[in-house]
Enzyme design. Sequence first.
Site, mmCIF file in Angstrom:
data_model
loop_
_atom_site.group_PDB
_atom_site.id
_atom_site.type_symbol
_atom_site.label_atom_id
_atom_site.label_comp_id
_atom_site.label_asym_id
_atom_site.label_seq_id
_atom_site.Cartn_x
_atom_site.Cartn_y
_atom_site.Cartn_z
ATOM 1 N N TRP A 102 0.829 -1.206 0.000
ATOM 2 C CA TRP A 102 0.000 0.000 0.000
ATOM 3 C C TRP A 102 0.864 1.256 0.000
ATOM 4 C CZ3 TRP A 102 -0.357 4.206 3.243
ATOM 5 C CH2 TRP A 102 -1.469 5.035 3.075
ATOM 6 N N HIS A 103 2.017 1.176 0.655
ATOM 7 C CA HIS A 103 2.868 2.356 0.791
ATOM 8 C C HIS A 103 3.598 2.737 -0.494
ATOM 9 C CE1 HIS A 103 2.245 1.862 5.146
ATOM 10 N NE2 HIS A 103 2.623 3.123 5.232
ATOM 11 N N GLY A 104 3.770 1.817 -1.392
ATOM 12 C CA GLY A 104 4.466 2.194 -2.612
ATOM 13 C C GLY A 104 4.620 1.050 -3.594
ATOM 14 N N PHE A 157 2.178 8.483 -1.222
ATOM 15 C CA PHE A 157 1.695 7.116 -1.041
ATOM 16 C C PHE A 157 0.200 7.012 -1.326
ATOM 17 C CE2 PHE A 157 5.271 7.165 2.200
ATOM 18 C CZ PHE A 157 6.179 6.671 1.298
#
Length: 462
Positions: A317-319, A462
């Site tokens: 999800w963060h990248g 993000f």
Amino acid sequence: MVFNSIFFIFCFLPVFMLIYYLVPGKLRNLLLFLGSLIFYAWGEPVYVILMLFSSIFNYYMGTELERLYYDDRKQKINLIFSIIINLAVLVFFKYYGFLLNTIGGIIGIHIPHPELSLPIGLSFYTFRNLSYLFDIYLSKVSAQRNFLTFSVYSTMFPYTSAGPIVRYTDIETQLKQRTINISKFGIGAELFVKGLAKKVLLADNLSVLYSSICGHPQMSVFTSWLGILAYTMQLYFDFSGYSDMAIGLGKMLGFDFNKNFDYPYISTSVSEFWRRWHISLGSWFRDYIYIPLGGNRVSTLKHIRNILVVWALTGLWHGASWNFVLWGVYYGLFLLLEKFVLQKYLKKIPSWLCTVYTMLVVMIGWVFFSQTDFGALGHYLGTMFGIGASGFIDKTALYYLKTGFILLLISILMCRPAPYQYFKRLVRRRPVAAVIINLILFALSIAYMVYNSYTPFLYAKF
């Protein structure tokens, strides 16, 4: 448009707030919706269409899910369809290049593709809208029949760019009726100033320190640890600063958003750290992924699977890069280690030693988070433990320690609750002194913004 800009603070916000407070209550949602579109369109006018599509689509699917309440099969099909469309948009804009590069790497060829800019806040408003649909499906909330009311929830500018991931259930009543007054405005303004100071005075200066250290081709062990300490503090003050500003703006508009950070760097375990860091994201994955998978009420092997799945997804999800997946799995493994091995030992040792252990794990974790290139990641980690380092300590390390000591010391103090508790007592005993301190912080922040280049919020990407 961003919160830490002169235009937002001195043009957009005062004009918007003045009109917002003057118009009748029944017109405030319309004004907030239009203001949010202007805020978002200021930097990304094309992607406003994407945000509006998300609002219209999820509003319609919410009403459909409620209409099909007594037809479980059709309701489930509609929910799956909603999830597919929401995730398809997210995957296309955020993971398109990542997927093609991964496939190309597996089959051994380069697949050319155009670079797509990531719409700001896409991950946040996608997850926000999905939580709304999930809660309707789980009968936790009724579908919103007023499109304008839902659109305000879906697009509201305080949390559009970088969260927190506010759930519809938390503000359903406030979307229809809320109180605005001088007291709430004052509390909100104080939170906004606090967040602005965190971002501009601490995070941005810590960013300069970290970037300077990373610019050296060869580092000592001490220099590398000093660098990741600076990044550890930068990330906290950058993201918690944004959250404070978002919650403060919400207060000024009459909303009460839940806190997103609870002094995570005082945690005595990795498990506690993740109960205190990015609370809205952690609770989202817990309620909509971990628990539906069975949580901890399954066999040991399935429990391990559930934790690793959740943390791999948290990392992704963060990248759109494998280092984020690795970062997520790294935390999943530590959470499993604590649960099945370390828990009994952590209860027996002094709390300060538990905090030292937790911070070491977290700081090493931020190396995985900060380095998207695996070569650079391996080199930095190796340097921290003496592999390829220029020595344990050198003149470069002493220089950065000398120039950054006060900044790091203030940062370490300000990520603990004691200074804020003291300030709360000061507000009660000497309110004038508290006002003066806030004005000084605001003035220093503005001065720094005027004389230094703009630095975006880290979590906005993000």
